[in-house]
Every structure is written in structure tokens, then in C-alpha cells.
Design an enzyme around this catalytic site. Sequence first.
Site, PDB file in Angstrom:
ATOM      1  N   ASP A  99     -37.468 -44.545 -44.496  1.00  0.00           N
ATOM      2  CA  ASP A  99     -36.817 -44.239 -43.222  1.00  0.00           C
ATOM      3  C   ASP A  99     -35.324 -43.959 -43.360  1.00  0.00           C
ATOM      4  O   ASP A  99     -34.640 -43.706 -42.367  1.00  0.00           O
ATOM      5  CB  ASP A  99     -36.998 -45.407 -42.238  1.00  0.00           C
ATOM      6  CG  ASP A  99     -38.419 -45.492 -41.702  1.00  0.00           C
ATOM      7  OD1 ASP A  99     -39.167 -44.509 -41.855  1.00  0.00           O
ATOM      8  OD2 ASP A  99     -38.782 -46.541 -41.153  1.00  0.00           O
ATOM      9  N   ARG A 124     -36.489 -51.932 -43.158  1.00  0.00           N
ATOM     10  CA  ARG A 124     -35.288 -51.089 -43.191  1.00  0.00           C
ATOM     11  C   ARG A 124     -34.029 -51.855 -43.622  1.00  0.00           C
ATOM     12  O   ARG A 124     -32.952 -51.248 -43.724  1.00  0.00           O
ATOM     13  CB  ARG A 124     -35.065 -50.440 -41.822  1.00  0.00           C
ATOM     14  CG  ARG A 124     -36.209 -49.564 -41.362  1.00  0.00           C
ATOM     15  CD  ARG A 124     -35.806 -48.626 -40.243  1.00  0.00           C
ATOM     16  NE  ARG A 124     -34.845 -47.616 -40.690  1.00  0.00           N
ATOM     17  CZ  ARG A 124     -34.354 -46.664 -39.911  1.00  0.00           C
ATOM     18  NH1 ARG A 124     -34.739 -46.586 -38.637  1.00  0.00           N
ATOM     19  NH2 ARG A 124     -33.484 -45.780 -40.380  1.00  0.00           N
ATOM     20  N   ARG A 152     -34.778 -52.281 -30.011  1.00  0.00           N
ATOM     21  CA  ARG A 152     -34.189 -52.470 -31.326  1.00  0.00           C
ATOM     22  C   ARG A 152     -32.872 -53.256 -31.247  1.00  0.00           C
ATOM     23  O   ARG A 152     -32.853 -54.445 -31.557  1.00  0.00           O
ATOM     24  CB  ARG A 152     -33.981 -51.115 -32.022  1.00  0.00           C
ATOM     25  CG  ARG A 152     -35.289 -50.376 -32.329  1.00  0.00           C
ATOM     26  CD  ARG A 152     -36.122 -51.070 -33.398  1.00  0.00           C
ATOM     27  NE  ARG A 152     -37.310 -50.335 -33.756  1.00  0.00           N
ATOM     28  CZ  ARG A 152     -37.381 -49.398 -34.684  1.00  0.00           C
ATOM     29  NH1 ARG A 152     -36.289 -49.056 -35.345  1.00  0.00           N
ATOM     30  NH2 ARG A 152     -38.513 -48.792 -34.961  1.00  0.00           N
ATOM     31  N   HIS A 175     -35.284 -45.975 -29.336  1.00  0.00           N
ATOM     32  CA  HIS A 175     -33.841 -45.863 -29.533  1.00  0.00           C
ATOM     33  C   HIS A 175     -33.258 -45.024 -28.398  1.00  0.00           C
ATOM     34  O   HIS A 175     -33.912 -44.106 -27.892  1.00  0.00           O
ATOM     35  CB  HIS A 175     -33.512 -45.153 -30.853  1.00  0.00           C
ATOM     36  CG  HIS A 175     -33.504 -46.035 -32.054  1.00  0.00           C
ATOM     37  ND1 HIS A 175     -33.860 -45.582 -33.306  1.00  0.00           N
ATOM     38  CD2 HIS A 175     -33.163 -47.332 -32.212  1.00  0.00           C
ATOM     39  CE1 HIS A 175     -33.749 -46.570 -34.186  1.00  0.00           C
ATOM     40  NE2 HIS A 175     -33.327 -47.636 -33.554  1.00  0.00           N
ATOM     41  N   CYS A 179     -31.902 -38.021 -35.139  1.00  0.00           N
ATOM     42  CA  CYS A 179     -32.141 -39.176 -35.998  1.00  0.00           C
ATOM     43  C   CYS A 179     -31.694 -38.903 -37.439  1.00  0.00           C
ATOM     44  O   CYS A 179     -31.289 -39.817 -38.149  1.00  0.00           O
ATOM     45  CB  CYS A 179     -33.624 -39.551 -36.000  1.00  0.00           C
ATOM     46  SG  CYS A 179     -34.205 -40.322 -34.485  1.00  0.00           S
TER      47      CYS A 179
END
Length: 272
Positions: free
Chosen positions: A70, A95, A140, A169, A263
Site C-alpha cells: 500500500d 501499513r 482511520r 479517507h 491517493c
Amino acid sequence: MGGKRSSRPRHYLMCEPTFFEVTYSINPWMDPSRPTSNARGLSQWKTLHDLLVELGHTVDLVEPVAGLPDMVYSANGATVVDGRALVARFRHEQREGESPAYLDWFRVHGWETRQAERVNEGEGDFLYTGDVVLAGTGFRSAPEAHDEIREFFGVPVVALTLVDPRYYHLDTALAVLDDNEVMYHPEAFSPESREVLAERFPDAIVADAEDAAVFGLNAVSDGLHVIVPEQAKRLPGQLRERGFVPVGIDMTELLKGGGGAKCCTLELRPAR
């Protein structure tokens, strides 16, 4: 809003998807049973990279790390305002290893750098409009991260609560087009946050459910050109009406990991 617009040269940080694959699921877009093509993801990413360069922007690269698929979603790596970088502290363990890589990059390149103490997923949830930071929470980044953003950057923060897990997000549900101009999908936000957005941005472009569902709001704008998924149907016309120039791009392979053009693009804002 609208009329004569001009692009402003930007500085972006990207990460080549050398190790892109979907082997776990931490958002509704990720399905490990669905095949992914690393080659196709790399091709789509390179198209985005080359387009940004062609539009006159500076693009730096952070080295991808094996085992961190990611990391291509570099917008999540930090928030950068006025020459200062607050590096992410990720919610999911898959992550966590990205943070040291971004910390090293910013320090080596001379940015004033700190890692967030609270769960904070960078420009995924913190979008700078020119005078305030729009701060997302709900899935998140922790609400406590909003105070840390305010303290570190010395700018006001406007809290917004996300309620649809597909838009986990802030940058999947809202895009900053220019100073104090945005487009967003109201249904992604709580009723209270919809009121805040309607009051602060009464002339905002409102995206419908169909365009939001193809990540039409995960867009990159330089003040004139707006890079949007070519699958978006109404947004290009809405943007043209406001004097923007929409540029369509295919990011469907990287969307399998829950990310699009924004992103994959972290804006680096130098000291003023």
C-alpha cells in the site's frame, strides 16, 4: 465561482507500485480473492506520473519497500504544509512499516519532520484549503489527531466525520480544487458535517453517488487541470462549468487496493 483560471506549479511525492498486490483487506475495496496485475498497476501509475510532469509539476519519488504493497498510496504517508511534514501513524499493522520510510525520506530531503503521535493517515484525511485544514475522522485518523495537526501547523482545523466505509479517507469523498473551492459527496458525511460543508462551501461542486463510487472525488487539482477517473460521468461537465479542465485517467487496477489518483499523490508544500 469559475471564470479565468490558471494552474500553479506543484511539488508531489509518489511511490512506484513495484510491490503492489492485494493480499489482505483493510477497506471495502480490497478483496484478496480478486486477481491483481502488478504490470497494469504500474502502467496506470506511470501514466499519472507522466501526466503530472507534462502539466509542469515536480514529482519526487520515495523508494518502495518490499512487503508494503500500500506504499503506492503516498498521500497517506504525511501531511505537508509550509515546509513542515507530519508523518503518518497508521491504524492498521499492515501499513505501520511505511512510516519509517517516509520519515527517512523527509529528513534526508531537509524537511522539518515529525511522526504523528496519534493515529493519523496523512493527506488521506487532512486536506489543506489554503487557510484551514479539513480533517476527516470516522474510520482511520483519530479525532485526537486533529489537535495535533492544529498544534504542529498552526492553522485552524475543521473536523468532518465520514460515515460510509467505502469512503474511509476524506480524500475519497472530497477534493480541494483551489483555495477554498472543493467538490464532495454529501452522503459520505454525517448530517452535522454536511451542514458544516454546506455553510463553508456554499458553491461547492456536489458529486452524485455514481461518480463517487468510481472514486471521482479522489482527484488531483493544480487550480486549472483536475485529474479525475475517466469512468466519472457528470463530474467532468460540472468542472468545465466552473472553468476547470478535467483530465480523465484510468486507475481501476490501483482502485482494487482502495486508491486512485489523489491517493497516489502527496503534495509537498514548501515554506512560505
